[in-house]
Motif scaffolding. Structure first.
Motif, PDB file in Angstrom:
ATOM      1  N   PRO A 110       0.973  -0.994   0.005  1.00 19.54           N
ATOM      2  CA  PRO A 110      -0.015   0.368   0.008  1.00 19.54           C
ATOM      3  C   PRO A 110       0.382   1.399   0.354  1.00 19.54           C
ATOM      4  CG  PRO A 110      -0.102  -0.812   2.118  1.00 19.54           C
ATOM      5  CD  PRO A 110       1.066  -1.709   1.115  1.00 19.54           C
ATOM      6  N   ASP A 111       2.098   0.980   0.958  1.00 18.90           N
ATOM      7  CA  ASP A 111       2.832   2.255   0.448  1.00 18.90           C
ATOM      8  C   ASP A 111       4.122   2.119   0.524  1.00 18.90           C
ATOM      9  OD1 ASP A 111       3.471   1.503   3.414  1.00 18.90           O
ATOM     10  OD2 ASP A 111       1.611   2.548   4.100  1.00 18.90           O
ATOM     11  N   PHE A 112       5.222   3.247   0.741  1.00 14.63           N
ATOM     12  CA  PHE A 112       6.647   3.157   0.596  1.00 14.63           C
ATOM     13  C   PHE A 112       7.056   2.495   2.518  1.00 14.63           C
ATOM     14  CE2 PHE A 112      10.556   4.888   2.685  1.00 14.63           C
ATOM     15  CZ  PHE A 112      11.266   4.424   1.988  1.00 14.63           C
ATOM     16  N   GLN A 113       6.155   2.302   3.368  1.00 14.01           N
ATOM     17  CA  GLN A 113       6.858   2.313   4.136  1.00 14.01           C
ATOM     18  C   GLN A 113       6.124   0.476   4.801  1.00 14.01           C
ATOM     19  OE1 GLN A 113       5.783   4.120   8.119  1.00 14.01           O
ATOM     20  NE2 GLN A 113       5.859   2.224   9.457  1.00 14.01           N
ATOM     21  N   ALA A 114       5.019   0.003   3.831  1.00 13.00           N
ATOM     22  CA  ALA A 114       5.212  -1.106   4.242  1.00 13.00           C
ATOM     23  C   ALA A 114       5.788  -1.888   3.630  1.00 13.00           C
ATOM     24  CB  ALA A 114       3.693  -1.096   3.664  1.00 13.00           C
ATOM     25  N   THR A 115       6.366  -1.462   2.437  1.00 17.27           N
ATOM     26  CA  THR A 115       7.062  -2.028   1.356  1.00 17.27           C
ATOM     27  C   THR A 115       8.659  -2.795   2.390  1.00 17.27           C
ATOM     28  OG1 THR A 115       6.170  -0.744  -0.253  1.00 17.27           O
ATOM     29  CG2 THR A 115       7.921  -2.419  -0.853  1.00 17.27           C
ATOM     30  N   VAL A 116       9.156  -1.533   2.423  1.00 15.00           N
ATOM     31  CA  VAL A 116      10.068  -1.965   3.699  1.00 15.00           C
ATOM     32  C   VAL A 116      10.232  -2.697   4.692  1.00 15.00           C
ATOM     33  CG1 VAL A 116      11.961  -0.146   4.821  1.00 15.00           C
ATOM     34  CG2 VAL A 116      11.015   0.745   3.091  1.00 15.00           C
ATOM     35  N   ALA A 117       9.054  -2.283   5.236  1.00 16.02           N
ATOM     36  CA  ALA A 117       8.642  -3.651   6.431  1.00 16.02           C
ATOM     37  C   ALA A 117       8.341  -4.891   5.714  1.00 16.02           C
ATOM     38  CB  ALA A 117       7.564  -3.013   7.582  1.00 16.02           C
ATOM     39  N   ALA A 118       8.014  -5.237   4.556  1.00 16.75           N
ATOM     40  CA  ALA A 118       7.654  -6.031   4.155  1.00 16.75           C
ATOM     41  C   ALA A 118       9.362  -6.967   4.153  1.00 16.75           C
ATOM     42  CB  ALA A 118       7.144  -6.369   3.501  1.00 16.75           C
ATOM     43  N   TYR A 119      10.236  -6.315   3.619  1.00 13.54           N
ATOM     44  CA  TYR A 119      11.728  -7.116   2.909  1.00 13.54           C
ATOM     45  C   TYR A 119      12.009  -7.099   4.774  1.00 13.54           C
ATOM     46  CZ  TYR A 119      16.739  -6.338   1.622  1.00 13.54           C
ATOM     47  OH  TYR A 119      17.680  -7.618   2.396  1.00 13.54           O
ATOM     48  N   LEU A 120      12.176  -6.003   5.787  1.00 11.27           N
ATOM     49  CA  LEU A 120      12.683  -6.325   7.015  1.00 11.27           C
ATOM     50  C   LEU A 120      12.295  -7.080   7.465  1.00 11.27           C
ATOM     51  CD1 LEU A 120      12.593  -2.350   7.881  1.00 11.27           C
ATOM     52  CD2 LEU A 120      15.489  -3.968   7.400  1.00 11.27           C
ATOM     53  N   ALA A 121      11.025  -7.954   7.160  1.00 14.35           N
ATOM     54  CA  ALA A 121      10.474  -8.971   7.781  1.00 14.35           C
ATOM     55  C   ALA A 121      11.193 -10.040   7.015  1.00 14.35           C
ATOM     56  CB  ALA A 121       8.641  -9.170   7.443  1.00 14.35           C
ATOM     57  N   THR A 122      11.722 -10.636   5.757  1.00 18.85           N
ATOM     58  CA  THR A 122      11.866 -11.186   5.984  1.00 18.85           C
ATOM     59  C   THR A 122      13.720 -11.914   5.761  1.00 18.85           C
ATOM     60  OG1 THR A 122      13.179 -10.285   3.524  1.00 18.85           O
ATOM     61  CG2 THR A 122      10.975 -10.876   3.204  1.00 18.85           C
ATOM     62  N   LEU A 123      14.042 -10.931   6.915  1.00 20.65           N
ATOM     63  CA  LEU A 123      14.970 -11.056   7.071  1.00 20.65           C
ATOM     64  C   LEU A 123      15.843 -11.985   8.214  1.00 20.65           C
ATOM     65  CD1 LEU A 123      16.892  -7.106   6.793  1.00 20.65           C
ATOM     66  CD2 LEU A 123      17.316  -9.078   5.475  1.00 20.65           C
ATOM     67  N   PRO A 124      16.771 -12.229   8.321  1.00 19.12           N
ATOM     68  CA  PRO A 124      16.650 -13.189   9.858  1.00 19.12           C
ATOM     69  C   PRO A 124      16.671 -12.186  10.957  1.00 19.12           C
ATOM     70  CG  PRO A 124      18.901 -13.650   8.109  1.00 19.12           C
ATOM     71  CD  PRO A 124      18.023 -12.687   7.748  1.00 19.12           C
ATOM     72  N   ALA A 125      16.218 -12.379  12.048  1.00 20.48           N
ATOM     73  CA  ALA A 125      16.169 -12.108  13.503  1.00 20.48           C
ATOM     74  C   ALA A 125      17.742 -11.339  13.714  1.00 20.48           C
ATOM     75  CB  ALA A 125      15.506 -12.736  14.456  1.00 20.48           C
ATOM     76  N   GLY A 126      17.789 -10.901  14.310  1.00 30.67           N
ATOM     77  CA  GLY A 126      18.955 -10.007  15.578  1.00 30.67           C
ATOM     78  C   GLY A 126      19.947  -8.941  14.716  1.00 30.67           C
ATOM     79  N   LEU A 127      19.041  -8.418  12.892  1.00 29.26           N
ATOM     80  CA  LEU A 127      20.841  -7.913  12.303  1.00 29.26           C
ATOM     81  C   LEU A 127      20.784  -6.938  12.681  1.00 29.26           C
ATOM     82  CD1 LEU A 127      20.305  -9.805   8.467  1.00 29.26           C
ATOM     83  CD2 LEU A 127      21.752  -9.774  10.066  1.00 29.26           C
ATOM     84  N   GLY A 128      19.953  -5.855  13.710  1.00 35.94           N
ATOM     85  CA  GLY A 128      19.892  -5.106  14.407  1.00 35.94           C
ATOM     86  C   GLY A 128      20.306  -3.363  12.993  1.00 35.94           C
ATOM     87  N   VAL A 129      19.091  -3.368  11.949  1.00 35.87           N
ATOM     88  CA  VAL A 129      19.237  -2.365  11.254  1.00 35.87           C
ATOM     89  C   VAL A 129      19.424  -0.919  11.766  1.00 35.87           C
ATOM     90  CG1 VAL A 129      18.642  -1.412   8.471  1.00 35.87           C
ATOM     91  CG2 VAL A 129      19.042  -3.774   8.781  1.00 35.87           C
TER      92      VAL A 129
END
Length: 627
Positions: free
Chosen positions: A41-60
């Motif tokens: 739906p928007d830019f923030q949701a797209t970034v959040a969707a990508y971050l959700a695919t990353l391994p936990a604990g990366l601490g970006v």
């Protein structure tokens, strides 16, 4: 190769796809992904969707986003897509410490100096001149243009919307295309044609021009048919596209004087491969009339590097992080974040409210700000003044400037490989950058009040310690030249004894970059107890700044326990110069006014008027800034 403290998020946002990667060390990209913009739906949701695919604990913690859109402040509205967002709100909601958003072609331009021979393919002749202007253009969902100019040891990218310049045809086919485009658009720019949608428009126009039935083909289908040679209209379309791109590239070359070369990126040309090399592009590029020889010497390159935009965005993010770590805060929001630990609980609530709602604070009256932060209205004013602002209005002006964004003040690190000329250039460049930073932070009201106190003073004493003793001594010399009783004290015992004999009408100028030295804070207490006024030259959010009657803020952190104070000491000397020049010029005006007043009272005109001028003249001569 050294890794970063935490992976850095990089994104390249177009009108159709959003590309993401994590940079774990310089030039090392992992977790690459392409997400369709239409699926979110928007830019923030797209970034959040990508971050959700990353391994936990990366601490970006830090991110840079290159976007196919001009970036002019906190609010970003995409031209070729419906997304819009606030940079600061997005940073907060994603839990990032740093979020840099820049135009995608600015990012691509910043990658050019970092590309090797394996990352580009030259088309045609010409030789690039080293350390010279480079031009950049590329087609995708639009037509991006930018340029890169050498600046000191680095480069400066030009934010350009050159793709929107007016298209002009060169032959009958292009005239036919322009006429067809006029049926849809009042203004036909190069971007209307040299883009994915432009390919489709040109295909329809050329089919009609050739008397052929119009087939509704997408840009990728047109390109593929042209490369396969299975559709004559598609072949013509791609040929005209490449020729027009040659015209646009030549226009960019002569506009910028791009003797360092013209580089072609985007999503269309790099996929054409050798077909582009055989196209009319280079011939049209060199077909520039009287300037054909000029552009013939300029090389043209196709960017073949897979992650060029990420490389450029990473370079900008790295420069921003270095700036934040080596120079004082370049924006008010950053200054607020760094000052949180020194604020009172009530002021901290105001700070948190400003950081959470910076744009609404710009428009809210003081009563609403106080209510939202659950503090009193005087607390809001104290918070503003603790940051070196004159009040809420001045705070809002500086906040607006922070949200608009500025070119970062740069700091260039010296290395053991530098020659003496390079060392000198970097030292001078870093000092000049810090001076410009100081200029942007000067507080008009505080400077005016300090000058007024000095003009009315019976005597002015200067107090400093350690490496900054020379600043006090320099100030004593200047003010004695003005005929104002002055003394510089750098010994702690003498400082306390001197403060004990101050009286009303005297001014103590206390110089301390840390603003925390106990002996100087005791001097302030004694001076104020004796009725003297105190001017502090110090950093913001320090005990000294809070105690003084007037605080002149110099925010440039140099830890004297690990570094020799260099730039900071120069900045403090310059503040003394500002006060000296202000005293000289205001003193001259005051004495000249006294002379006129005496004449008006009927006192001996010749003698007293001449005396007034005589008193003013030495002050004017003592400062070269008045010439």
């Amino acid at each position: 190769m050294a890794t970063f403290d935490s992976p850095r998020l990089l994104a390249d946002i177009g009108g159709t796809y959003a590309r993401f990667a994590l940079e774990v060390s310089p030039g090392q990209f992992q977790h690459l992904a392409n997400l369709r913009c239409a699926d979110h739906p928007d830019f923030q949701a797209t970034v959040a969707a990508y971050l959700a695919t990353l391994p936990a604990g990366l601490g970006v913690q830090h991110a840079a986003v290159a976007i196919a859109n001009p970036v002019e402040g906190d609010q970003v509205r995409m031209t070729n897509y419906h997304w819009q967002f606030s940079i600061e709100q997005t940073r907060q909601r994603l839990g990032l410490e740093t979020l840099v958003v820049l135009n995608d072609f600015t990012a691509l331009a910043m990658a050019l100096p970092r590309l090797g021979p394996q990352d580009v393919r030259q088309v045609g002749g010409g030789t690039a001149r080293k350390r010279n202007v480079m031009g950049l253009l590329g087609s995708g969902s639009g037509l991006g243009m930018s340029g890169l100019i050498p600046a000191g040891e680095g480069w400066m990218a030009l934010g350009s919307e050159g793709g929107h310049t007016s298209f002009s045809p060169r032959d009958e086919r292009e005239v036919a295309i322009l006429r067809h485009a006029w049926t849809q658009f009042d203004h036909v720019s190069f971007e209307r044609l040299l883009s994915g949608p432009g390919l489709e428009l040109m295909h329809r126009a050329l089919a009609a021009h050739a008397g052929q039935p119009v087939r509704e083909l997408s840009a990728p289908e047109i390109t593929q048919h042209a490369l396969d040679g299975t559709d004559p209209v598609c072949v013509d379309t791609l040929e005209v596209f490449c020729a027009m791109l040659g015209t646009a590239a030549a226009n960019l070359a002569v506009t910028l004087g791009a003797l360092g070369g013209i580089y072609i990126g985007g999503t269309i040309v790099p996929r054409l491969g050798a077909a582009f090399d055989r196209s009319p592009f280079r011939a049209r590029f060199e077909d520039k009339g009287r300037f054909s020889r000029y552009v013939g010497d300029i090389p043209t390159f196709v960017i073949t590097a897979e992650h060029a935009t990420f490389i450029g965005a990473s370079a900008v993010l790295d420069a921003q992080l270095r700036t934040l770590s080596t120079t004082p805060a370049s924006t008010l929001l950053t200054q607020i974040r760094r000052a949180r630990g020194d604020l009172t609980p009530a002021e901290l609530r105001v700070a948190d409210h400003v950081l959470a709602h910076p744009r609404s604070v710009l428009n809210d009256p003081i009563a609403e700000i106080a209510k939202a932060a659950n503090v009193s209205q005087p607390t809001v004013i104290r918070f503003c003044r603790s940051l070196g602002c004159e009040g809420l209005s001045d705070f809002k002006l500086r906040l607006a400037s922070s949200l608009t964004g500025t070119v970062p003040i740069t700091h260039t690190q010296v290395t053991t490989d530098d020659s003496m000329v390079e060392l000198g250039s970097k030292v001078l460049g870093n000092t000049a950058s810090a001076i410009l930073q100081l200029r942007s932070q000067l507080n008009r009201e505080m400077s005016h009040r300090a000058t007024e106190l000095l003009l009315a003073a019976h005597r002015v004493d200067f107090y400093a310690a350690g490496h900054y003793g020379v600043v006090a001594q320099d100030a004593q010399f200047k003010f004695l030249r003005f005929g104002l009783p002055s003394m510089a004290y750098t010994d702690p015992r003498l400082q306390l004894l001197a403060a004990d004999v101050l009286k009303a009408g005297d001014v103590a100028v206390v110089i301390s970059p840390s603003g925390k030295r106990p002996e100087l804070l005791e001097v302030v207490d004694k001076a104020r107890a004796r009725g003297a006024q105190v001017i502090a030259i110090t950093a913001s959010q320090t005990p000294l700044a809070r105690k003084a009657d007037v605080a002149l803020i110099v925010d440039y952190p140099e830890d004297v326990t690990t570094h020799l104070p260099m730039v900071s000491r120069i900045l403090h000397l310059l503040v003394i110069d500002i006060l000296a020049v202000g005293l000289a010029m205001r003193g001259q005006a005051a004495e000249a006014g006294s002379a006129v007043a005496l004449t008006g009272e009927g006192v001996a005109e010749t003698g007293d008027a001449a005396a007034g001028v005589a008193l003013a003249s030495p002050l004017a001569r003592l400062t070269s800034h008045s010439r």
